[in-house]
Scaffold this active site. Structure first.
Site, PDB file in Angstrom:
ATOM      1  CG  ASP A   1      13.984 -25.817  12.114  1.00 32.50           C
ATOM      2  OD1 ASP A   1      13.246 -25.030  11.614  1.00 32.50           O
ATOM      3  OD2 ASP A   1      13.730 -26.955  12.553  1.00 32.50           O
TER       4      ASP A   1
ATOM      5  CD1 TRP B   1     -11.900  -6.364   2.148  1.00 32.06           C
ATOM      6  CD2 TRP B   1      -9.826  -6.488   3.232  1.00 32.06           C
ATOM      7  NE1 TRP B   1     -10.679  -5.828   1.183  1.00 32.06           N
ATOM      8  CE2 TRP B   1      -9.667  -6.329   1.820  1.00 32.06           C
ATOM      9  CE3 TRP B   1      -8.559  -6.710   3.773  1.00 32.06           C
ATOM     10  CZ2 TRP B   1      -8.412  -6.076   1.187  1.00 32.06           C
ATOM     11  CZ3 TRP B   1      -7.363  -6.724   3.263  1.00 32.06           C
ATOM     12  CH2 TRP B   1      -7.177  -6.161   1.982  1.00 32.06           C
TER      13      TRP B   1
ATOM     14  CB  SER C   1       0.996 -13.833  13.204  1.00 28.83           C
ATOM     15  OG  SER C   1       1.325 -15.169  12.546  1.00 28.83           O
ATOM     16  CB  SER C   2       1.939 -11.470   8.643  1.00 28.51           C
ATOM     17  OG  SER C   2       0.891 -11.964   8.584  1.00 28.51           O
TER      18      SER C   2
ATOM     19  CG  HIS D   1      -1.924  -2.565  -5.080  1.00 31.06           C
ATOM     20  ND1 HIS D   1      -2.905  -2.946  -5.917  1.00 31.06           N
ATOM     21  CD2 HIS D   1      -0.956  -2.934  -5.745  1.00 31.06           C
ATOM     22  CE1 HIS D   1      -2.795  -3.611  -7.042  1.00 31.06           C
ATOM     23  NE2 HIS D   1      -1.513  -3.729  -6.803  1.00 31.06           N
TER      24      HIS D   1
ATOM     25  CE1 TYR E   1       0.902  -7.554  -8.106  1.00 28.21           C
ATOM     26  CE2 TYR E   1       0.329  -5.681  -6.761  1.00 28.21           C
ATOM     27  CZ  TYR E   1       0.356  -6.286  -8.286  1.00 28.21           C
ATOM     28  OH  TYR E   1      -0.197  -5.785  -9.070  1.00 28.21           O
TER      29      TYR E   1
ATOM     30  CB  SER F   1       8.313 -20.524 -10.917  1.00 24.37           C
ATOM     31  OG  SER F   1       7.584 -19.415 -11.664  1.00 24.37           O
TER      32      SER F   1
ATOM     33  CG  HIS G   1      -4.854   0.838  -8.545  1.00 25.90           C
ATOM     34  ND1 HIS G   1      -3.858   0.410  -8.951  1.00 25.90           N
ATOM     35  CD2 HIS G   1      -5.496   0.114  -7.768  1.00 25.90           C
ATOM     36  CE1 HIS G   1      -3.606  -0.928  -8.240  1.00 25.90           C
ATOM     37  NE2 HIS G   1      -4.529  -1.052  -7.461  1.00 25.90           N
ATOM     38  CG  HIS G   2      -7.109  -0.529  -4.538  1.00 24.65           C
ATOM     39  ND1 HIS G   2      -7.624  -1.565  -4.550  1.00 24.65           N
ATOM     40  CD2 HIS G   2      -5.846  -0.445  -4.548  1.00 24.65           C
ATOM     41  CE1 HIS G   2      -6.745  -2.367  -4.827  1.00 24.65           C
ATOM     42  NE2 HIS G   2      -5.592  -1.822  -4.750  1.00 24.65           N
TER      43      HIS G   2
ATOM     44  CB  THR H   1       2.214  -9.335 -14.651  1.00 22.64           C
ATOM     45  OG1 THR H   1       2.325  -8.600 -13.697  1.00 22.64           O
ATOM     46  CG2 THR H   1       1.298 -10.560 -14.447  1.00 22.64           C
TER      47      THR H   1
ATOM     48  CE  LYS I   1       7.280 -13.144 -11.351  1.00 21.46           C
ATOM     49  NZ  LYS I   1       8.144 -14.000 -11.360  1.00 21.46           N
TER      50      LYS I   1
ATOM     51  NE  ARG J   1     -16.602  -4.814  -3.304  1.00 19.62           N
ATOM     52  CZ  ARG J   1     -15.487  -4.415  -3.127  1.00 19.62           C
ATOM     53  NH1 ARG J   1     -14.688  -3.569  -3.550  1.00 19.62           N
ATOM     54  NH2 ARG J   1     -14.745  -5.324  -2.076  1.00 19.62           N
TER      55      ARG J   1
END
Lengths: 36, 534
Positions: free
Chosen positions: B109, B145, B172-173, B256, B260, B271, B305-306, B331, B334, B453
């Site tokens: 478990d 958000w 929770s996370s 950011h 991910y 994968s 960069h945001h 990336t 991958k 937007r």
């Protein structure tokens, strides 16, 4: 690894991870406090 | 492993609470039950967030104001994002983690089963609070958000509820990720060294560390918003000597890596699936691990960069631009490895493989538009346009959501014990793939043409692409009902074998289908484990 040792390791890992989370939470608020 | 240890190990996890009725679900400490609850919850949230997307796209189908007040439109964009990010994508991956990580590492478990129950049951409360703001005076939060001050501080009665629900989602996370880390570090089968772990487990371990580091940062940021609003502080209020740009720095230091957090487990799922349906081992397993770790590290040093357009020193702009571009390297490793895994493999195209292939192609498109946005001089033009909306939806919908779908189809026979309806699955795949492109590809052109937007109305030159996007969105929304049909008919198919797929590999396929309530009460033997690892 016996069960006692496994439980001890689980507790230790949990405490380390919780400490990291608390450090980030308090640290970033302190950053705000120090800049304000 | 001695028998005595195995027995103690089993006895410790025998009691998972009541086994019948509502109490089974309320008090369950069984990782499979909790995984199922996470997955069902995320599907419900996916449809609630999707309904909000339908409102947005209906309003934008033609120029002018059609259906909703602009304030409500802003609430819809804000709530859609919060629900999809924190309510749909993240819980879906936590659900997959709950179900599959113990099975993949040979653990009985999760390490902290009671906390596992708690971390799930906080979520319905958090989203109940968030959704209740739709009924409050002043409406639901409408400041985006990202919750940028001072705009978000103009939220009506909903503000403290927004902050409280974000705190709950964070708790929770964090609890979920503590559980994942502790389980993986301490509960692996005796012979499973870290580098022998399946990629899904690896990507989740890295994701959990990311969560531990950044969710408290978000919590800190919204705590400061709360004190600015109600306790007279001026963390982000310029009038009191505070700095609203600091909020953006703190938010994106969380935001950011959050991207991910939503894509690394998707890498893990893909994968697992591509080697199975290519009937080959994953090409470059260890390099995949290092690439995922690299991506996680780089995700901490690219946040600005945001916010290229807030104004920052040239050296800052250059650093964040080049650091962001650097992410393309791991990336690329991958994507190369997935393609190399398929190379000369005996490929078949069942639904999980189709979703995984679409993931590789379409996520790459999202990655490339991300590279374009990383170029600071160009970002000044793209910033806050539909190009950004196109970019992150390509990453999150045919990226994260397709990977979740792929994982659900892949492991569904192991969960239910029956093969799902393959024809329906393929229909779901093709409808989703066609409509997802119809929805989001035109948004690149809209953004390049300058459509901003987060607006409910637009100039008439943007009509055609908006109409196409709206048709695509409604088609995509409807095609997700096929997935519900697949789930409803999941137990009508043929009995699934233990191994389910011809090319499947790993410990999870050594247990019966459906996976019994208790698995690996005795840690798997080294010989079996070694065969499975390979």
């Amino acid at each position: 690894m016996d069960e006692q040792e496994r439980k001890k390791n689980i507790r230790r890992t949990t405490m380390i991870v919780v400490a990291i989370a608390v450090a980030f939470y308090v640290g970033f608020i302190m950053m705000g406090v120090l800049r304000a | 492993m001695t028998t005595a240890v195995a027995d103690t190990h089993a006895a410790d996890h025998e009691d998972h609470g009541p086994t019948k009725g509502i109490k089974r679900w309320l008090f369950s400490t069984n990782h499979k039950d909790i995984g199922t609850m996470y997955l069902i919850f995320s599907l419900v949230m996916f449809f609630i967030g999707g309904a909000m997307a339908m409102v947005i796209r209906s309003e934008l189908a033609v120029p002018g104001l059609q259906f909703v007040h602009p304030e409500f439109f802003n609430s819809m964009t804000t709530m859609h994002a919060l629900i999809m990010v924190f309510g749909a994508v993240m819980p879906a991956f936590v659900g997959l983690a709950n179900w599959m990580i113990p099975l993949m590492i040979g653990a009985p478990d999760m390490a902290l089963p009671r906390m596992n129950n708690w971390s799930f049951w906080i979520l319905p409360v958090a989203f109940g609070i968030l959704l209740s703001t739709l009924l409050m005076p002043g409406g639901a939060p409408a400041g985006g958000w990202t919750m940028y001050p001072p705009l978000i501080l103009q939220t009506g009665d909903a503000f403290p509820f927004l902050i409280f629900s974000v705190h709950l989602m964070g708790i929770s996370s964090i609890m979920g990720s503590i559980n994942v880390i502790v389980t993986i570090i301490n509960m692996r089968a005796p012979d499973m060294t870290l580098l022998k772990m399946p990629m899904f487990v690896w990507t989740w371990l890295i994701t959990a560390y990311l969560l531990i580091a950044v969710m408290p940062v978000l919590a800190g940021a919204v705590t400061m918003l709360l004190t600015d609003q109600f306790f007279g502080t001026s963390f982000f209020l310029a009038a009191g000597g505070g700095d609203p740009v600091m909020f953006q720095h703190i938010f994106w230091f969380f935001g950011h890596p959050e991207v991910y957090i939503m894509i690394l487990p998707a890498f893990g799922v893909v994968s697992e699936i591509i080697p199975t349906f290519s009937r080959k081992k994953l090409f470059g397993h260890d390099s995949m691990v290092y690439a995922a770790s690299c991506i996680a590290f780089l995700s901490f040093i690219v946040w600005a960069h945001h916010m290229f357009t807030v104004g920052m020193p040239l050296t800052g702009q250059l650093f964040f631009m080049f650091a962001t571009m650097l992410i393309a390297v791991p990336t690329g490793v991958k994507i190369f490895n997935w393609v190399a895994t398929m190379w000369r493999g005996a490929m078949t195209f069942e639904t999980p493989m189709l979703f995984s292939l679409a993931f590789v192609f379409l996520f790459t498109i999202g990655g490339f538009s991300g590279l374009m946005l990383a170029i600071q001089p160009a970002d000044v033009q793209y910033h806050d346009t539909y190009f950004v909306v196109a970019h992150f939806h390509y990453v999150l919908v045919p990226g994260s959501v397709f990977a979740i779908m792929a994982g659900a189809y892949y492991w569904l026979p192991k969960w239910t014990g029956f093969m799902y309806n393959e024809k329906l699955g393929k229909l779901h795949f093709w409808a989703s793939t066609i409509f997802v492109n119809l929805t989001f590809f035109p948004m690149h052109f809209l953004g390049l043409a300058g459509m901003p937007r987060r607006i409910p109305d637009y100039s008439t030159q943007f009509t055609d692409f908006n109409t196409i996007a709206s048709i695509g969105a409604i088609g995509f929304g409807l095609s997700q009902l096929l997935f519900v049909l697949v789930l409803l008919t999941a137990k009508k198919g043929a009995r699934a074998t233990d191994r389910v797929w011809e090319g499947s590999h790993g410990l999870e396929w050594t247990v019966p289908s459906p996976a019994p309530w208790h698995t690996f009460t005795t840690p798997p033997k080294a010989r079996i484990a070694n065969e499975s690892f390979e």
